[in-house]
Design an enzyme around this catalytic site. Structure first.
Site, PDB file in Angstrom:
ATOM      1  N   ARG A  30       0.863  -1.176   0.000  1.00 19.86           N
ATOM      2  CA  ARG A  30       0.000   0.000   0.000  1.00 19.86           C
ATOM      3  C   ARG A  30       0.899   1.225   0.000  1.00 19.86           C
ATOM      4  O   ARG A  30       2.012   1.202   0.539  1.00 19.86           O
ATOM      5  CB  ARG A  30      -0.907   0.006   1.234  1.00 19.86           C
ATOM      6  CG  ARG A  30      -1.812  -1.214   1.341  1.00 19.86           C
ATOM      7  CD  ARG A  30      -2.554  -1.232   2.662  1.00 19.86           C
ATOM      8  NE  ARG A  30      -3.446  -2.396   2.769  1.00 19.86           N
ATOM      9  CZ  ARG A  30      -3.094  -3.564   3.293  1.00 19.86           C
ATOM     10  NH1 ARG A  30      -1.865  -3.717   3.790  1.00 19.86           N
ATOM     11  NH2 ARG A  30      -3.958  -4.555   3.348  1.00 19.86           N
ATOM     12  N   LYS A  56      -2.164  -3.634   8.083  1.00 23.38           N
ATOM     13  CA  LYS A  56      -3.410  -3.396   8.809  1.00 23.38           C
ATOM     14  C   LYS A  56      -3.597  -4.432   9.904  1.00 23.38           C
ATOM     15  O   LYS A  56      -3.311  -5.610   9.720  1.00 23.38           O
ATOM     16  CB  LYS A  56      -4.601  -3.437   7.844  1.00 23.38           C
ATOM     17  CG  LYS A  56      -4.658  -2.259   6.877  1.00 23.38           C
ATOM     18  CD  LYS A  56      -5.900  -2.303   6.025  1.00 23.38           C
ATOM     19  CE  LYS A  56      -6.015  -1.087   5.126  1.00 23.38           C
ATOM     20  NZ  LYS A  56      -7.242  -1.124   4.296  1.00 23.38           N
ATOM     21  N   HIS A 102      -4.058   2.832  -5.467  1.00 26.12           N
ATOM     22  CA  HIS A 102      -3.818   1.386  -5.419  1.00 26.12           C
ATOM     23  C   HIS A 102      -3.505   0.792  -6.793  1.00 26.12           C
ATOM     24  O   HIS A 102      -3.400  -0.433  -6.922  1.00 26.12           O
ATOM     25  CB  HIS A 102      -5.052   0.672  -4.857  1.00 26.12           C
ATOM     26  CG  HIS A 102      -5.014   0.515  -3.356  1.00 26.12           C
ATOM     27  ND1 HIS A 102      -3.891   0.725  -2.603  1.00 26.12           N
ATOM     28  CD2 HIS A 102      -5.992   0.156  -2.485  1.00 26.12           C
ATOM     29  CE1 HIS A 102      -4.161   0.507  -1.327  1.00 26.12           C
ATOM     30  NE2 HIS A 102      -5.432   0.162  -1.232  1.00 26.12           N
ATOM     31  N   ARG A 134      -0.552  -1.501  -6.904  1.00 23.76           N
ATOM     32  CA  ARG A 134      -0.841  -2.692  -6.090  1.00 23.76           C
ATOM     33  C   ARG A 134      -1.697  -3.666  -6.892  1.00 23.76           C
ATOM     34  O   ARG A 134      -1.465  -4.880  -6.880  1.00 23.76           O
ATOM     35  CB  ARG A 134      -1.551  -2.248  -4.817  1.00 23.76           C
ATOM     36  CG  ARG A 134      -1.855  -3.340  -3.802  1.00 23.76           C
ATOM     37  CD  ARG A 134      -2.242  -2.672  -2.496  1.00 23.76           C
ATOM     38  NE  ARG A 134      -2.984  -3.522  -1.578  1.00 23.76           N
ATOM     39  CZ  ARG A 134      -2.416  -4.336  -0.676  1.00 23.76           C
ATOM     40  NH1 ARG A 134      -1.096  -4.422  -0.620  1.00 23.76           N
ATOM     41  NH2 ARG A 134      -3.157  -5.043   0.148  1.00 23.76           N
ATOM     42  N   HIS A 151      -3.645  -9.571   2.866  1.00 18.60           N
ATOM     43  CA  HIS A 151      -5.081  -9.670   3.111  1.00 18.60           C
ATOM     44  C   HIS A 151      -5.335 -10.689   4.222  1.00 18.60           C
ATOM     45  O   HIS A 151      -4.788 -11.795   4.187  1.00 18.60           O
ATOM     46  CB  HIS A 151      -5.814 -10.121   1.843  1.00 18.60           C
ATOM     47  CG  HIS A 151      -5.890  -9.063   0.793  1.00 18.60           C
ATOM     48  ND1 HIS A 151      -6.188  -9.331  -0.534  1.00 18.60           N
ATOM     49  CD2 HIS A 151      -5.724  -7.714   0.863  1.00 18.60           C
ATOM     50  CE1 HIS A 151      -6.190  -8.214  -1.225  1.00 18.60           C
ATOM     51  NE2 HIS A 151      -5.909  -7.221  -0.399  1.00 18.60           N
ATOM     52  N   TYR A 194      -9.664 -10.753  -7.545  1.00 12.73           N
ATOM     53  CA  TYR A 194      -8.794 -11.017  -8.690  1.00 12.73           C
ATOM     54  C   TYR A 194      -9.120 -12.331  -9.395  1.00 12.73           C
ATOM     55  O   TYR A 194      -8.399 -12.728 -10.306  1.00 12.73           O
ATOM     56  CB  TYR A 194      -7.329 -11.028  -8.235  1.00 12.73           C
ATOM     57  CG  TYR A 194      -6.866  -9.687  -7.723  1.00 12.73           C
ATOM     58  CD1 TYR A 194      -6.607  -8.631  -8.601  1.00 12.73           C
ATOM     59  CD2 TYR A 194      -6.713  -9.458  -6.360  1.00 12.73           C
ATOM     60  CE1 TYR A 194      -6.208  -7.393  -8.128  1.00 12.73           C
ATOM     61  CE2 TYR A 194      -6.310  -8.225  -5.883  1.00 12.73           C
ATOM     62  CZ  TYR A 194      -6.066  -7.197  -6.768  1.00 12.73           C
ATOM     63  OH  TYR A 194      -5.668  -5.969  -6.303  1.00 12.73           O
TER      64      TYR A 194
END
Length: 237
Positions: A88, A112, A183, A186, A209, A218
């Site tokens: 990110r 995160k 993004h 990314r 993730h 994706y």
């Protein structure tokens, strides 16, 4: 039906879900005998597919800064690291020297939720990053200490906003017409990995993730790749 009127699909779906839970609670308590939401069909929510760049567009974007100035070396290194790792933008500008293992060619990222992940840099990104650290970073430091990898002319850490402006400037210079978002690189990282055979779970780990369902945006890329491979290699493709 009024709960859906004039609402965006996702907003309507959330409100309908809340009402259903409310009436199920009332039914369980015996306060109501019927659920008025039972016959309401929820809105169809489309999948927001991320914008990505082609591999040729990425090559032009990475070459756009050049290497003639300390700023150019820094910006080229930032773009190369971004594309090589899928970080990110917030993770990129927060990257510290202590989080780079030059010997192993990896970066350690705390993303995160405090989740830590190790991401390979790749040979090209390692080489460009080494050029920046050797030839340009000291120019920005002016003899002052700093832990951030990527610095501004004033010796402070690069900001997300400043780097985002740089990306748009280099995209215009490179003639990249695909709409950009913070993004975009990314998404290009993930898309190109899958195009070259990476498994979704590998991409999940690299992107940081927490849940595979987030990475499954994706799957459309993976399906298209399978279709192309089938057409290319199946006897009746």
């Amino acid at each position: 039906a009024e709960v859906m009127a004039g609402r965006r699909p996702r907003t309507g779906a959330r409100r309908l879900s809340a009402l259903r839970r409310f009436y199920r609670h009332l039914q369980a308590k015996g306060s109501v005998s019927e659920d008025p939401t039972e016959g309401i069909e929820g809105p169809r929510i489309g999948i927001n597919l991320p914008q990505s760049l082609s591999e040729e567009e990425v090559e032009r974007l990475l070459a756009a800064p050049g290497d003639q100035t300390p700023e150019a070396l820094r910006d080229r290194a930032m773009l190369e690291v971004l594309y090589a790792t899928g970080l990110r933008v917030s993770e990129l500008v927060a990257l510290r020297l202590s989080e780079i293992d030059s010997q192993a060619g990896i970066v350690r990222i705390v993303g995160k939720g405090g989740r830590e992940r190790l991401v390979p840099l790749g040979e090209e990104a390692q080489a460009v990053l080494a050029d920046y650290l050797r030839d340009a970073r000291a120019v920005f430091l002016k003899g002052m200490p700093a832990t951030a990898v990527f610095l501004t002319r004033r010796g402070g850490p690069m900001t997300r906003q400043a780097f985002w402006c740089n990306i748009k400037r280099y995209a215009a210079k490179a003639g990249v017409e695909t709409p950009l978002s913070p993004h975009t690189m990314r998404h290009a990282f993930a898309t190109h990995l899958i195009n070259h055979g990476a498994d979704l779970r590998v991409v999940q780990l690299l992107l940081g993730h927490a849940d595979l369902s987030t990475t499954q945006i994706y799957t459309h890329v993976a399906r298209e790749r399978l279709r192309v491979l089938h057409a290319r290699h199946h006897p009746r493709g």
